[in-house]
Design an enzyme around this catalytic site. Structure first.
Site, short mmCIF file in Angstrom:
data_model
loop_
_atom_site.label_atom_id
_atom_site.label_comp_id
_atom_site.label_asym_id
_atom_site.label_seq_id
_atom_site.Cartn_x
_atom_site.Cartn_y
_atom_site.Cartn_z
N GLU A 87 46.77 126.17 -62.90
CA GLU A 87 45.72 125.15 -62.97
C GLU A 87 46.00 124.23 -64.15
O GLU A 87 46.44 123.10 -63.98
CB GLU A 87 44.35 125.83 -63.12
CG GLU A 87 43.19 124.83 -63.16
CD GLU A 87 41.87 125.49 -63.48
OE1 GLU A 87 40.84 124.85 -63.24
OE2 GLU A 87 41.85 126.63 -63.99
N GLY A 142 39.64 132.10 -68.79
CA GLY A 142 39.68 131.41 -70.07
C GLY A 142 40.80 130.38 -70.12
O GLY A 142 41.48 130.13 -69.13
N HIS A 160 36.38 133.09 -55.25
CA HIS A 160 36.50 132.62 -56.63
C HIS A 160 35.22 131.92 -57.04
O HIS A 160 35.03 130.73 -56.76
CB HIS A 160 37.71 131.68 -56.77
CG HIS A 160 38.12 131.41 -58.18
ND1 HIS A 160 39.38 131.69 -58.66
CD2 HIS A 160 37.44 130.89 -59.23
CE1 HIS A 160 39.45 131.35 -59.93
NE2 HIS A 160 38.28 130.84 -60.30
N ASP A 215 28.48 133.18 -64.46
CA ASP A 215 27.91 132.36 -65.54
C ASP A 215 28.11 130.87 -65.31
O ASP A 215 27.65 130.05 -66.11
CB ASP A 215 28.48 132.77 -66.90
CG ASP A 215 29.99 132.87 -66.91
OD1 ASP A 215 30.62 132.65 -65.86
OD2 ASP A 215 30.56 133.18 -67.97
N ASP A 230 34.21 128.00 -57.41
CA ASP A 230 34.51 128.20 -58.82
C ASP A 230 33.23 128.36 -59.65
O ASP A 230 32.91 129.45 -60.09
CB ASP A 230 35.38 127.07 -59.37
CG ASP A 230 36.11 127.46 -60.65
OD1 ASP A 230 36.05 128.66 -61.03
OD2 ASP A 230 36.75 126.60 -61.27
N HIS A 287 44.03 133.88 -63.00
CA HIS A 287 43.97 132.42 -63.11
C HIS A 287 45.35 131.90 -63.51
O HIS A 287 45.87 132.26 -64.57
CB HIS A 287 42.96 132.00 -64.19
CG HIS A 287 41.54 131.97 -63.75
ND1 HIS A 287 40.79 133.10 -63.55
CD2 HIS A 287 40.72 130.92 -63.48
CE1 HIS A 287 39.56 132.76 -63.18
NE2 HIS A 287 39.49 131.43 -63.13
N HIS A 345 32.26 132.13 -60.38
CA HIS A 345 31.87 132.73 -61.66
C HIS A 345 30.35 132.84 -61.76
O HIS A 345 29.63 131.86 -61.55
CB HIS A 345 32.40 131.89 -62.82
CG HIS A 345 33.89 131.90 -62.95
ND1 HIS A 345 34.56 132.73 -63.82
CD2 HIS A 345 34.85 131.18 -62.30
CE1 HIS A 345 35.86 132.52 -63.72
NE2 HIS A 345 36.07 131.58 -62.80
#
Length: 356
Positions: free
Chosen positions: A211, A181, A20, A24, A295, A208, A22
């Protein structure tokens, strides 16, 4: 748990796996400064160290929506072929430097089209950059296998397009799918057509969930949408009382649905209160297939070495515990069984045996 004493230098040498992470959210601060200058984008500061500190402080809001807002700057520089190539290549090299032997990187192609690239061109460019990074890492004697997860943004209307891309590129480096998102108010079941399409086409996916929203989001992700893994999933603890598992928690554990846990990020978004009390430790002890992840390395100011070190220092973890979550990650990776087995038996287990 083992009482083996370990330090950050030893942890850095251990073979690691991250599921996991990202793209960006993991740019190098210096790269972000340079690319922003070329793009004419204004950053909070042009000093790389100060920018790294700004990101970490801005993300410590305890709110997922504000945490996500910090991505505006990184996305601003990932709208060109040059920016995407560089970010992808450096992503791989940074993993290799951190001792990662397998990684899955995720991003939403729809967020990288403002500069005129098509969705397919975005994917092709990122794959080219990842391939360049893997070639350089292998040449340097630190090989790392990287697979791509394409994301659909759950609050927009292009999730099915992203799923179609995952199907189209599944033989070109894309190994799975995700939706990302803002979680609260945007249930995964809104995108059942995308998940049904992925299942028909034999493309695995994670979601996702658990959370910013609780058990209903996990239930939908697993039982309604059919996710093979859960991104974060910390709220599964709401279905565990005095060590006794409720039906949903029992289903997740018994069917080995992996939980992609990200301790530092969870603290920043308010999904956990501390590293010492983070659910990853209790869930591991209860037999859940927990995995350890970063993350967003820039936004959270972290690496896999740091995440492991925090659990050693604040939650009493030892080398055997780190090995467990690493093997868990590879068991649940979205690559073929023989590749997973080879990484576990030929790379991870020997690496940890040497440390023990």
């Amino acid at each position: 748990m083992t009482a083996t004493r370990i330090d950050a230098a030893l942890i850095r040498r251990l073979p690691k796996a991250v599921l996991h992470d990202h793209l960006d959210g993991g740019l190098r601060p210096a790269t972000l400064v340079e690319l922003a200058g070329e793009a004419g984008h204004t950053l909070p500061t042009t000093d790389p160290d100060e920018l790294a500190a700004w990101y970490y402080e801005a993300a410590n809001s305890g709110d997922l929506v504000r945490y996500i807002a910090t991505f505006a700057h990184t996305l601003a520089v990932l709208q060109t072929r040059e920016g995407l190539l560089r970010a992808a290549e450096e992503y791989v090299l940074d993993l290799a430097a951190d001792g990662v032997v397998y990684g899955e990187v995720r991003y939403a192609p729809e967020l990288n089209t403002d500069g005129g690239l098509t969705l397919a061109e975005v994917v092709e460019t990122v794959q080219e950059g990842l391939a360049a990074g893997m070639a350089k890492a292998a040449a340097a004697g630190t090989p790392v296998r990287v697979g791509t997860l394409l994301c659909g943004m759950r609050m927009f209307d292009r999730v099915r397009e992203a799923a179609d891309l995952a199907v189209a590129f599944r033989d070109a480096g894309v190994v799975g799918f995700d939706i990302a998102g803002a979680e609260d108010g945007f249930p995964p079941a809104d995108h059942l057509d995308a998940f049904a399409h992925l299942r028909r086409e034999n493309v695995p996916f994670t979601i996702h969930a658990g959370e910013a929203h609780g058990l209903p989001s996990i239930h939908q992700a697993v039982q309604v949408c059919g996710a093979q893994r859960i991104g974060h999933g910390v709220r599964i603890t709401d279905d565990i009382v005095d060590g006794k598992l409720g039906r949903l928690a029992g289903w997740v554990r018994d069917r080995r649905i992996a939980l992609e846990m990200c301790p530092t990020s969870n603290l920043q978004t308010g999904a956990a209160s501390s590293i010492a009390e983070h659910p990853v430790t209790a869930l591991r002890e209860l037999g859940f297939r927990v995995t350890l992840n970063t993350d967003n390395r820039l936004v959270s100011g972290t690496t896999m070495t740091r995440e492991m070190s925090l659990l050693v220092e604040q939650a009493g973890w030892g080398v055997e515990d780190l090995r467990t979550v690493t093997v868990n990650a590879l068991k649940s990776a979205f690559i073929p069984f023989d590749e997973r087995t080879a990484l576990i038996e030929d790379v991870v287990l020997p690496g940890y045996a040497a440390a023990l």
